[in-house]
Design a protein around this motif. Structure first.
Motif, PDB file in Angstrom:
ATOM      1  N   ASP A  44       0.799  -1.222   0.000  1.00  0.00           N
ATOM      2  CA  ASP A  44       0.000   0.000   0.000  1.00  0.00           C
ATOM      3  C   ASP A  44       0.834   1.275   0.000  1.00  0.00           C
ATOM      4  N   SER A  45       2.142   1.159   0.134  1.00  0.00           N
ATOM      5  CA  SER A  45       3.002   2.345   0.211  1.00  0.00           C
ATOM      6  C   SER A  45       3.352   2.851  -1.174  1.00  0.00           C
ATOM      7  N   ILE A  46       3.120   4.135  -1.373  1.00  0.00           N
ATOM      8  CA  ILE A  46       3.412   4.798  -2.644  1.00  0.00           C
ATOM      9  C   ILE A  46       4.539   5.791  -2.406  1.00  0.00           C
ATOM     10  N   TYR A  47       5.557   5.735  -3.250  1.00  0.00           N
ATOM     11  CA  TYR A  47       6.661   6.683  -3.179  1.00  0.00           C
ATOM     12  C   TYR A  47       6.546   7.620  -4.380  1.00  0.00           C
ATOM     13  N   THR A  48       6.411   8.912  -4.089  1.00  0.00           N
ATOM     14  CA  THR A  48       6.152   9.913  -5.118  1.00  0.00           C
ATOM     15  C   THR A  48       7.367  10.806  -5.326  1.00  0.00           C
ATOM     16  N   PHE A  49       7.668  11.066  -6.593  1.00  0.00           N
ATOM     17  CA  PHE A  49       8.750  11.960  -6.980  1.00  0.00           C
ATOM     18  C   PHE A  49       8.171  13.047  -7.869  1.00  0.00           C
ATOM     19  N   GLU A  50       8.382  14.298  -7.487  1.00  0.00           N
ATOM     20  CA  GLU A  50       7.930  15.454  -8.255  1.00  0.00           C
ATOM     21  C   GLU A  50       9.114  15.974  -9.061  1.00  0.00           C
ATOM     22  N   VAL A  51       9.070  15.787 -10.370  1.00  0.00           N
ATOM     23  CA  VAL A  51      10.201  16.115 -11.240  1.00  0.00           C
ATOM     24  C   VAL A  51       9.882  17.361 -12.056  1.00  0.00           C
ATOM     25  N   PRO A  52      10.641  18.444 -11.834  1.00  0.00           N
ATOM     26  CA  PRO A  52      10.419  19.654 -12.639  1.00  0.00           C
ATOM     27  C   PRO A  52      11.160  19.563 -13.973  1.00  0.00           C
ATOM     28  N   ILE A  53      10.441  19.744 -15.051  1.00  0.00           N
ATOM     29  CA  ILE A  53      11.038  19.758 -16.392  1.00  0.00           C
ATOM     30  C   ILE A  53      10.893  21.174 -16.935  1.00  0.00           C
ATOM     31  N   THR A  54      12.025  21.806 -17.192  1.00  0.00           N
ATOM     32  CA  THR A  54      11.993  23.196 -17.654  1.00  0.00           C
ATOM     33  C   THR A  54      12.136  23.331 -19.165  1.00  0.00           C
ATOM     34  N   ASP A  55      12.676  22.309 -19.826  1.00  0.00           N
ATOM     35  CA  ASP A  55      12.904  22.389 -21.271  1.00  0.00           C
ATOM     36  C   ASP A  55      12.358  21.139 -21.952  1.00  0.00           C
ATOM     37  N   ALA A  56      11.188  21.266 -22.550  1.00  0.00           N
ATOM     38  CA  ALA A  56      10.551  20.118 -23.212  1.00  0.00           C
ATOM     39  C   ALA A  56      11.163  19.818 -24.579  1.00  0.00           C
ATOM     40  N   SER A  57      12.062  20.662 -25.060  1.00  0.00           N
ATOM     41  CA  SER A  57      12.676  20.408 -26.368  1.00  0.00           C
ATOM     42  C   SER A  57      13.809  19.386 -26.279  1.00  0.00           C
ATOM     43  N   LEU A  58      14.293  19.115 -25.063  1.00  0.00           N
ATOM     44  CA  LEU A  58      15.395  18.176 -24.879  1.00  0.00           C
ATOM     45  C   LEU A  58      14.897  16.746 -24.693  1.00  0.00           C
TER      46      LEU A  58
END
Length: 162
Positions: A44-58
């Motif tokens: 039942d344990s969920i590990y969440t990672f919030e990943v900021p993406i600043t450049d969608a062209s890469l």
């Protein structure tokens, strides 16, 4: 020492320093680990990672890193990964990978009794748009409580950089 030789010496030193700094630049866009309780990883344990993406062209390589202890009772590990885009589009994946070979030798690198295994989740991936992407990871083994996993991590790097 003549002034010209002194200036050339400083120039060579400055160029060397710039090259050294640029060679050692970190190409990781995101790197984070979550520690799993010593008692085990509950289904039942969920590990969440919030990943900021600043450049969608890469293009990016997305890794899931697993640190396991020698007491991990299986050769492989199943993970369920849910990715949520900045505009709330949800995609689900199931990943199965090996932490040990057929003879029981741990794969990846190890220090003491902890072994680390980076697993490529997405290679040369283009995020559709810039923003914060959420990755939720759940263990998919049959064990209600999975022992022997120390940490779960996520690393995102610019593709072609390592």
């Amino acid at each position: 020492m003549p002034a010209k030789l002194k200036m050339n010496s400083k120039l060579v030193g400055l160029i060397s320093l710039v090259l050294l700094i640029s060679a050692c630049q970190n190409t990781d866009v995101f790197l984070k680990y979550k520690t799993i309780p010593l008692q085990g990883w509950s289904k039942d344990s969920i590990y969440t990672f919030e990943v900021p993406i600043t450049d969608a062209s890469l293009a990016y390589n997305v890794f899931i890193n697993v640190r396991n202890r020698g007491e991990y009772p299986h050769q492989n590990l199943w993970l369920f990964v849910q990715k949520i885009s900045p505009d709330s589009i949800v995609s689900n994946d199931t990943i199965n990978f090996y932490l040990a070979d057929q003879r029981g030798k741990w794969l990846g690198s190890g220090v003491g009794s902890v072994y680390e295994m980076p697993v490529i989740y997405q290679r040369n991936f283009h995020f559709p748009k810039a923003g914060k992407y959420s990755f939720e990871i759940v263990q998919g083994m049959r064990d209600t409580v999975l022992i022997g996993i120390n940490d779960i991590g996520m690393r995102v790097e610019k593709a072609g950089s390592k």
